[in-house]
Design a protein around this motif. Sequence first.
Motif, PDB file in Angstrom:
ATOM      1  N   GLU A  57      17.009  -0.640   7.107  1.00  0.00           N
ATOM      2  CA  GLU A  57      18.281  -0.026   7.465  1.00  0.00           C
ATOM      3  C   GLU A  57      18.960  -0.725   8.641  1.00  0.00           C
ATOM      4  O   GLU A  57      20.165  -0.589   8.848  1.00  0.00           O
ATOM      5  CB  GLU A  57      18.058   1.440   7.818  1.00  0.00           C
ATOM      6  N   TYR A  58      18.184  -1.467   9.427  1.00  0.00           N
ATOM      7  CA  TYR A  58      18.718  -2.121  10.613  1.00  0.00           C
ATOM      8  C   TYR A  58      17.845  -3.327  10.925  1.00  0.00           C
ATOM      9  O   TYR A  58      16.626  -3.258  10.821  1.00  0.00           O
ATOM     10  CB  TYR A  58      18.715  -1.142  11.798  1.00  0.00           C
ATOM     11  N   LEU A  59      18.484  -4.422  11.306  1.00  0.00           N
ATOM     12  CA  LEU A  59      17.767  -5.647  11.661  1.00  0.00           C
ATOM     13  C   LEU A  59      18.513  -6.291  12.822  1.00  0.00           C
ATOM     14  O   LEU A  59      19.682  -6.662  12.681  1.00  0.00           O
ATOM     15  CB  LEU A  59      17.720  -6.595  10.460  1.00  0.00           C
ATOM     16  N   ASP A  60      17.854  -6.410  13.974  1.00  0.00           N
ATOM     17  CA  ASP A  60      18.523  -7.032  15.116  1.00  0.00           C
ATOM     18  C   ASP A  60      18.076  -8.482  15.270  1.00  0.00           C
ATOM     19  O   ASP A  60      17.356  -9.026  14.431  1.00  0.00           O
ATOM     20  CB  ASP A  60      18.339  -6.203  16.397  1.00  0.00           C
ATOM     21  N   SER A  61      18.516  -9.107  16.349  1.00  0.00           N
ATOM     22  CA  SER A  61      18.229 -10.528  16.555  1.00  0.00           C
ATOM     23  C   SER A  61      16.738 -10.815  16.702  1.00  0.00           C
ATOM     24  O   SER A  61      16.275 -11.896  16.321  1.00  0.00           O
ATOM     25  CB  SER A  61      18.989 -11.052  17.770  1.00  0.00           C
ATOM     26  N   ILE A  88      25.217 -14.684   7.612  1.00  0.00           N
ATOM     27  CA  ILE A  88      25.907 -15.040   8.861  1.00  0.00           C
ATOM     28  C   ILE A  88      24.935 -15.705   9.834  1.00  0.00           C
ATOM     29  O   ILE A  88      25.294 -16.645  10.548  1.00  0.00           O
ATOM     30  CB  ILE A  88      26.564 -13.803   9.493  1.00  0.00           C
ATOM     31  N   ALA A  89      23.690 -15.245   9.828  1.00  0.00           N
ATOM     32  CA  ALA A  89      22.668 -15.839  10.705  1.00  0.00           C
ATOM     33  C   ALA A  89      22.273 -17.241  10.246  1.00  0.00           C
ATOM     34  O   ALA A  89      21.656 -17.983  10.990  1.00  0.00           O
ATOM     35  CB  ALA A  89      21.438 -14.944  10.757  1.00  0.00           C
ATOM     36  N   GLY A  90      22.627 -17.603   9.017  1.00  0.00           N
ATOM     37  CA  GLY A  90      22.324 -18.934   8.504  1.00  0.00           C
ATOM     38  C   GLY A  90      21.064 -19.008   7.660  1.00  0.00           C
ATOM     39  O   GLY A  90      20.678 -20.084   7.227  1.00  0.00           O
ATOM     40  N   LEU A  91      20.445 -17.877   7.412  1.00  0.00           N
ATOM     41  CA  LEU A  91      19.216 -17.900   6.612  1.00  0.00           C
ATOM     42  C   LEU A  91      19.471 -18.337   5.174  1.00  0.00           C
ATOM     43  O   LEU A  91      18.593 -18.928   4.542  1.00  0.00           O
ATOM     44  CB  LEU A  91      18.533 -16.529   6.645  1.00  0.00           C
TER      45      LEU A  91
END
Length: 99
Positions: A57-61, A88-91
Amino acid sequence: MSTDVSFATTERPDGALVLAVAGEIDMSNAAAFATALAAALADAGSDSFVVDLTAVEYLDSAGLAVLFQHVDHATLVAAPLLAPVLAIAGLDDITTIKN
């Protein structure tokens, strides 16, 4: 106080190892996430494995940083709301992300 997260390892009929993650991944439990990913990699041996994030439900840096450490061996499965965050993070440039 640690945020609730759970991990379950299963095997698909094709033999691929799947680490299913549920809950929220943040700095309070990123170390547990890293441990679960390392264990899945060890269980998979030299094979790649699947990280099922559809119940996240949530994933931070902090959680993203842990994922980056394992992208050489992981295919990510993400819910439609989480997939753009991973992109967006580039994964998506360095591993496969499936919906």
